[in-house]
Scaffold this active site. Structure first.
Site: not given
Length: 205
Positions: A37-38, A67, A34-35, A101
């Site tokens: 958070d980490t 793109g 999770r961007g 994911e």
């Protein structure tokens, strides 16, 4: 980091670089995270640490270009990776992409290394997203999460934990796992063991 693990990975990496590895893998490790958070700490540090060891790790901001089709790029990276590293964090389950994911990693029968970053396995829950997630998606995500959170992993407290130890331990485990997965792959190519069966639910995504 254990010297044995480095030597094991060097043997694996040599096969890749010399063309002895005939798989279609375009990355060794997929970092599911999770961007918010980490990305600026554990995920980014782990990606950089693996890169210094010539391990091909997939981290979205580092591995994608303007793109690129988001789902296509991520899905292909997961299908073709050897190991999935899932970094669970407080806001992880709020992200559709994180859960998608994770589900695909599990469906592709990838070896998973969980890192529980500032969160306990018992605190992870898949919510319905205010009704925006279909029953099929909820079932898919919950099955994947249940499987992952009952997998032995690394627990880390960002306030009291030792960051150097985290990077060393995580990298050591990843290198060992890559070597084990490479051995299984070679055995599959020789017909000594049956190939892994996978179930991919991404055709309609």
């Amino acid at each position: 980091m254990a010297r044995r693990s480095i030597l094991q990975f060097k043997n694996y990496r040599r096969r890749v670089l010399t063309g002895a590895d005939n798989s279609s893998s375009n990355c060794d490790v997929f970092i599911n995270h999770r961007g918010i958070d980490t990305k600026r700490n554990v995920a980014g540090l782990l990606h950089n640490n693996l890169s210094r060891l010539n391990v091909r790790s997939f981290l979205d901001r580092e591995s994608m270009r303007p793109g690129d089709n988001l789902f296509e790029k991520i899905n292909n990276a997961i299908r073709n990776c050897r190991v999935g590293v899932t970094i669970f964090s407080p806001n992880y389950c709020n992200s559709y992409f994180c859960l998608h994911e994770l589900a695909l990693i599990m469906e592709c029968k990838k070896k998973v290394i969980p890192i529980f970053y500032d969160v306990k396995p018992s605190e992870l829950r898949v919510l319905d997203g205010n009704g925006q997630r279909s029953p099929d998606e909820l079932w898919r995500f919950r099955c994947a999460l249940d499987e992952a959170r009952y997998t032995v992993g690394i627990t880390f407290d960002s306030i009291n934990g030792n960051w150097s130890d985290l990077m060393t331990n995580a990298t050591d485990i990843i290198l060992k796992t890559l070597d084990e997965e490479e051995h299984i792959y070679q055995q599959e190519q020789l017909g000594a063991v049956p190939p892994k069966n996978t179930t991919d639910h991404t055709n309609n995504i």
